[in-house]
Design a protein around this motif. Sequence first.
Motif, mmCIF file in Angstrom:
data_model
loop_
_atom_site.group_PDB
_atom_site.id
_atom_site.type_symbol
_atom_site.label_atom_id
_atom_site.label_comp_id
_atom_site.label_asym_id
_atom_site.label_seq_id
_atom_site.Cartn_x
_atom_site.Cartn_y
_atom_site.Cartn_z
ATOM 1 N N UNK A 211 3.257 9.266 1.566
ATOM 2 C CA UNK A 211 4.106 9.096 0.391
ATOM 3 C C UNK A 211 5.501 9.660 0.661
ATOM 4 N N UNK A 212 6.476 8.774 0.727
ATOM 5 C CA UNK A 212 7.864 9.180 0.932
ATOM 6 C C UNK A 212 8.470 9.519 -0.429
ATOM 7 N N UNK A 213 8.150 10.712 -0.917
ATOM 8 C CA UNK A 213 8.580 11.133 -2.244
ATOM 9 C C UNK A 213 8.725 12.644 -2.291
ATOM 10 N N UNK A 214 9.532 13.096 -3.234
ATOM 11 C CA UNK A 214 9.703 14.524 -3.503
ATOM 12 C C UNK A 214 9.185 14.805 -4.913
ATOM 13 N N UNK A 215 9.080 16.067 -5.243
ATOM 14 C CA UNK A 215 8.864 16.429 -6.636
ATOM 15 C C UNK A 215 10.121 16.064 -7.415
ATOM 16 N N UNK A 216 9.961 15.685 -8.669
ATOM 17 C CA UNK A 216 11.099 15.346 -9.508
ATOM 18 C C UNK A 216 12.086 16.516 -9.545
ATOM 19 N N UNK B 163 3.671 17.478 0.041
ATOM 20 C CA UNK B 163 2.731 17.746 1.119
ATOM 21 C C UNK B 163 1.440 16.956 1.002
ATOM 22 N N UNK B 164 0.511 17.258 1.889
ATOM 23 C CA UNK B 164 -0.750 16.537 1.934
ATOM 24 C C UNK B 164 -1.572 16.735 0.657
ATOM 25 N N UNK B 165 -1.427 17.888 0.000
ATOM 26 C CA UNK B 165 -2.209 18.129 -1.220
ATOM 27 C C UNK B 165 -1.881 17.108 -2.300
ATOM 28 N N UNK B 166 -0.606 16.739 -2.423
ATOM 29 C CA UNK B 166 -0.221 15.720 -3.398
ATOM 30 C C UNK B 166 -0.772 14.356 -2.975
ATOM 31 N N UNK B 167 -0.701 14.043 -1.696
ATOM 32 C CA UNK B 167 -1.242 12.778 -1.194
ATOM 33 C C UNK B 167 -2.748 12.695 -1.472
ATOM 34 N N UNK B 168 -3.451 13.817 -1.281
ATOM 35 C CA UNK B 168 -4.888 13.846 -1.566
ATOM 36 C C UNK B 168 -5.155 13.594 -3.045
ATOM 37 N N UNK B 169 -4.329 14.184 -3.899
ATOM 38 C CA UNK B 169 -4.501 14.041 -5.341
ATOM 39 C C UNK B 169 -4.284 12.599 -5.791
ATOM 40 N N UNK C 138 8.581 10.114 9.549
ATOM 41 C CA UNK C 138 7.387 10.421 8.763
ATOM 42 C C UNK C 138 7.473 11.840 8.205
ATOM 43 N N UNK C 139 7.041 12.046 6.973
ATOM 44 C CA UNK C 139 7.031 13.402 6.403
ATOM 45 C C UNK C 139 6.105 14.317 7.203
ATOM 46 N N UNK C 140 6.565 15.508 7.484
ATOM 47 C CA UNK C 140 5.729 16.458 8.225
ATOM 48 C C UNK C 140 4.544 16.897 7.370
ATOM 49 N N UNK C 141 3.387 16.980 8.002
ATOM 50 C CA UNK C 141 2.199 17.489 7.330
ATOM 51 C C UNK C 141 1.379 16.454 6.589
ATOM 52 N N UNK C 142 1.882 15.223 6.485
ATOM 53 C CA UNK C 142 1.096 14.185 5.821
ATOM 54 C C UNK C 142 0.285 13.394 6.850
ATOM 55 N N UNK C 143 -0.928 13.023 6.470
ATOM 56 C CA UNK C 143 -1.829 12.304 7.359
ATOM 57 C C UNK C 143 -1.883 10.826 6.987
ATOM 58 N N UNK C 144 -2.059 9.979 7.998
ATOM 59 C CA UNK C 144 -2.209 8.539 7.775
ATOM 60 C C UNK C 144 -3.687 8.171 7.782
ATOM 61 N N UNK C 145 -4.145 7.541 6.705
ATOM 62 C CA UNK C 145 -5.538 7.110 6.583
ATOM 63 C C UNK C 145 -5.570 5.667 6.103
ATOM 64 N N UNK C 146 -6.258 4.781 6.847
ATOM 65 C CA UNK C 146 -6.290 3.370 6.458
ATOM 66 C C UNK C 146 -7.007 3.195 5.119
ATOM 67 N N UNK C 147 -6.735 2.066 4.460
ATOM 68 C CA UNK C 147 -7.289 1.872 3.107
ATOM 69 C C UNK C 147 -8.659 1.213 3.098
ATOM 70 N N UNK C 148 -9.076 0.589 4.221
ATOM 71 C CA UNK C 148 -10.396 -0.039 4.270
ATOM 72 C C UNK C 148 -10.461 -1.400 3.612
ATOM 73 N N UNK C 149 -9.407 -1.790 2.931
ATOM 74 C CA UNK C 149 -9.374 -3.092 2.257
ATOM 75 C C UNK C 149 -8.460 -4.062 3.002
ATOM 76 N N UNK C 150 -7.171 -3.748 3.030
ATOM 77 C CA UNK C 150 -6.225 -4.566 3.789
ATOM 78 C C UNK C 150 -6.184 -4.146 5.252
#
Length: 267
Positions: free
Chosen positions: A89-94, A103-109, A165-177
């Motif tokens: 996710x190429x995003x910051x907190x508002x 970070x990865x915690x937001x991506x997990x959420x 790429x944002x540091x600390x974020x992991x890439x995980x495929x979606x399994x659909x596309x």
Amino acid sequence: MNDFSKSAEPVLSSTMLLLKGEDAPAVLMVKRHYQIDFASGAMVFPGGKVSADDHREDWEGWYHGTYLDDELAARIGGVREVFEESGILLATRKGDPAGKFVGQSVCNELAEFRSPVDRGEMSFLELVQKYKLQLDLTDLQPYAHWITPDFMPKRFDTRFYVARAPEGQEALHDGRETTEAVWMTPTEVLEKAEAGEAKLLFPTRVNLERLEDLGSVSAICEFAQPENVVTVLPVVESDETGKFLRIPKAAGYRVTTEPLERVMKTV
């Protein structure tokens, strides 16, 4: 047989080249699901069609940068596609400055929402608003612009962007596309294709070759400027060897022609 007398209107699309490292950077590649009708099983950069949600006027205030119309929608669509296909996710907190990525915690959420956004069951804008985020569009640098040839039944007007790429974020495929999401150097991907272990679309291959030629991330980012982007609309020509696609020499790729038969096999 293709009907060369009819030409579909190209659909605005976005493709993202996410880079990790510096001197010999890796680029994020995803493998398209075998059950998808277009380019099934091919290794591609994350990307896809720009949606109506990407065009909404109420995105104002929910992204970093100053962009208008199709350029704005293409950048939003690129960030959305990366999120759907890899979870990055190429995003910051508002309110946080551009470049201070979540970070990865937001991506997990937000991971459970990747599929609903992809299927159009959830608005990406409303997800961003709910979690008080801002897309960082300033890190996207124009890299290429390709329009699918007139004779193809599905046509795309695709903006290519490079971004770190944002540091600390992991890439995980979606399994659909997608069935894989991997970081590989351009050389590794090209060698895999040459060995018959990966399928690459023509635009994917030549853009990987250009990444390889440019080398470092700093050189890639120095090249990735609007004035260096030449629109590529391949045209069909023929000679005694058969039909082939020709692209502009000014676009700066290693090749200017590609056998049409080879192109159609990958599609």
